[in-house]
Design an enzyme around this catalytic site. Structure first.
Site, PDB file in Angstrom:
ATOM      1  CG  HIS A   7      -0.310   0.279   2.479  1.00 48.69           C
ATOM      2  ND1 HIS A   7      -0.166  -1.115   3.247  1.00 48.69           N
ATOM      3  CD2 HIS A   7       0.260   0.973   3.498  1.00 48.69           C
ATOM      4  CE1 HIS A   7       0.497  -1.023   4.313  1.00 48.69           C
ATOM      5  NE2 HIS A   7       0.586   0.399   4.337  1.00 48.69           N
ATOM      6  CG  HIS A  79       3.917   4.516   5.221  1.00 49.66           C
ATOM      7  ND1 HIS A  79       3.221   4.933   6.513  1.00 49.66           N
ATOM      8  CD2 HIS A  79       3.516   3.361   5.210  1.00 49.66           C
ATOM      9  CE1 HIS A  79       2.088   4.018   6.866  1.00 49.66           C
ATOM     10  NE2 HIS A  79       2.359   2.999   6.248  1.00 49.66           N
ATOM     11  CD  GLU A 130       3.333  -0.711   7.158  1.00 48.31           C
ATOM     12  OE1 GLU A 130       2.729   0.105   6.315  1.00 48.31           O
ATOM     13  OE2 GLU A 130       2.817  -1.309   8.158  1.00 48.31           O
TER      14      GLU A 130
END
Ligand code: CO
Length: 141
Positions: A7, A79, A130
């Site tokens: 994502h 992020h 991440e």
């Protein structure tokens, strides 16, 4: 090491307004808001064919994204999340290469109930990264 882009996370000042824009204007499938107390955020996931958008807003002034929104009052990309098959191994390789895992260096449980780690933006061209552990055989179709 990394697999798919899981994502892109966008910090937003008004979660309901952002979710409505993706749903009503862009015609995307928008999930219900979820409170992630451990991460200090409320999130809404937007499902696209090839990835997801994570709209996130602070849960109170102590939220780790409160300062980000102060600097970027209209919101912004916060992020990127990449999938890895083995988070501990990935963290070890990256740490040995001089990258910095945020926090205590131990995986936390992320928004999808799977272990995640964050890497310092200074190690990746100003982008917070991440990593989420997703076993290749559990890959959704
Ligand atoms: Co994320």
């Amino acid at each position: 090491m990394i697999g798919r882009l899981n994502h892109v996370a966008i910090a937003v000042p008004d979660l309901a307004a952002a979710a409505a824009k993706y749903r009503d204007l862009l015609g995307a499938e928008v999930k219900e808001p979820r409170v992630l107390a451990e991460h200090g955020v409320t999130v809404v996931f937007v499902r696209l064919d090839n990835t997801k958008i994570e709209l996130m807003t602070p849960l109170g002034p102590e939220s780790p994204i409160a300062a980000f929104l102060e600097k970027n009052p209209s919101g912004g990309v916060h992020h990127l999340c990449f999938e890895v098959p083995d988070l501990i191994n990935a963290a070890k390789t990256l740490t040995e290469a001089g990258a910095h895992v945020l926090g205590d260096g131990k995986p936390k449980i992320g928004a999808h109930g799977l272990p995640v780690l964050f890497l310092h933006p200074k190690d990746f061209d100003g982008t917070l990264i991440e990593l989420e552990e997703i076993k290749p055989d559990l890959q959704p179709a």
